[in-house]
Design a protein around this motif. Sequence first.
Motif, PDB file in Angstrom:
ATOM      1  N   ASN A 164       4.321   1.748  -4.769  1.00  0.00           N
ATOM      2  CA  ASN A 164       3.884   2.116  -3.430  1.00  0.00           C
ATOM      3  C   ASN A 164       2.707   3.087  -3.446  1.00  0.00           C
ATOM      4  O   ASN A 164       1.622   2.775  -3.004  1.00  0.00           O
ATOM      5  N   SER A 165       2.925   4.282  -3.985  1.00  0.00           N
ATOM      6  CA  SER A 165       1.867   5.288  -4.009  1.00  0.00           C
ATOM      7  C   SER A 165       2.234   6.365  -5.017  1.00  0.00           C
ATOM      8  O   SER A 165       3.392   6.490  -5.414  1.00  0.00           O
ATOM      9  N   PRO A 166       1.241   7.163  -5.449  1.00  0.00           N
ATOM     10  CA  PRO A 166       1.542   8.242  -6.397  1.00  0.00           C
ATOM     11  C   PRO A 166       2.506   9.264  -5.806  1.00  0.00           C
ATOM     12  O   PRO A 166       2.513   9.507  -4.606  1.00  0.00           O
ATOM     13  N   GLN A 167       3.299   9.874  -6.669  1.00  0.00           N
ATOM     14  CA  GLN A 167       4.189  10.950  -6.275  1.00  0.00           C
ATOM     15  C   GLN A 167       3.418  12.276  -6.288  1.00  0.00           C
ATOM     16  O   GLN A 167       2.334  12.372  -6.885  1.00  0.00           O
ATOM     17  N   PRO A 168       3.957  13.323  -5.627  1.00  0.00           N
ATOM     18  CA  PRO A 168       3.228  14.610  -5.577  1.00  0.00           C
ATOM     19  C   PRO A 168       2.799  15.130  -6.946  1.00  0.00           C
ATOM     20  O   PRO A 168       1.672  15.610  -7.108  1.00  0.00           O
ATOM     21  N   GLN A 169       3.687  15.038  -7.961  1.00  0.00           N
ATOM     22  CA  GLN A 169       3.326  15.530  -9.289  1.00  0.00           C
ATOM     23  C   GLN A 169       2.174  14.725  -9.902  1.00  0.00           C
ATOM     24  O   GLN A 169       1.419  15.242 -10.728  1.00  0.00           O
ATOM     25  N   ASP A 170       2.036  13.469  -9.508  1.00  0.00           N
ATOM     26  CA  ASP A 170       1.004  12.610 -10.082  1.00  0.00           C
ATOM     27  C   ASP A 170      -0.399  13.105  -9.769  1.00  0.00           C
ATOM     28  O   ASP A 170      -1.326  12.930 -10.574  1.00  0.00           O
ATOM     29  N   TRP A 171      -0.576  13.732  -8.603  1.00  0.00           N
ATOM     30  CA  TRP A 171      -1.922  14.162  -8.219  1.00  0.00           C
ATOM     31  C   TRP A 171      -2.444  15.259  -9.135  1.00  0.00           C
ATOM     32  O   TRP A 171      -3.654  15.372  -9.362  1.00  0.00           O
TER      33      TRP A 171
END
Length: 261
Positions: A207-214
Amino acid sequence: MSLDPSTYLLLLFGFFLVATLYSSAGFGGGSSYLALLGLLLLHENPAANSDQIASIKGLALICNLVVVGGSSVVFYRQGLLKSKLFLPFVVFSVPLAFWGATLRLDYEVFFILLGTLLIIAAIPLLVSFRSDEKSAKTLSYLQRGGLGGGIGFLSGLVGIGGGIFLAPILHLMRWESAQKIAALASFFIGINSLAALIGLWGSAQWNSPQPQDWGLVLAVLLGGQLGVRWTTRKIRPLIIRRTTAILVLLVGIRILYQSLN
């Protein structure tokens, strides 16, 4: 994956280092981002499912795009992105990268394939290549398309850009100058990473990156800029390439060993 602060900091440093090394050699680093995430996933959750695998593939592809985006702009401004030369690679690779990304791989199959491809990718990085305009070899439209399409499919299937496979093959064939091969590899990585991301999203695997991914994306952005602007002036490219190759080889062996045992 939900990571504790110390593990996350180590991963941030790892992504930064990979981006720095790979960008200085003209690559995006997708294979090593996947290697780091794969090792972590194997450690944290030995019974990972296909959704978790799609998640790490998506993150690696985004990081690829961030790193090679700047490089592609530089190559374009230098007039090295020749559409007539590069178009066949891209025309065939993009749909196959998209298709490969839509296929769901079993946990065991994914890590066996990833470990094997990492080992294969490391070997040509250990070799010194000599490529120049005088020794350039001509490849037909179909030959370029077939090579690009095959690598594109593998790229989408595993979650890498494919430049780490394409560039050594073209160097061995003495297809064009080193600068033009680097420009093609950078653009090839970017376009295949984008196609694979769309394939993952369209097949509802990601779906989309998770907060830690950024935070990891920011780390590769900074590392990629450092690699392009500083590293190549301070360290010999051959040393960078061989250091990267050894790291990729060791991680590939580790992943393959853990997957088979």
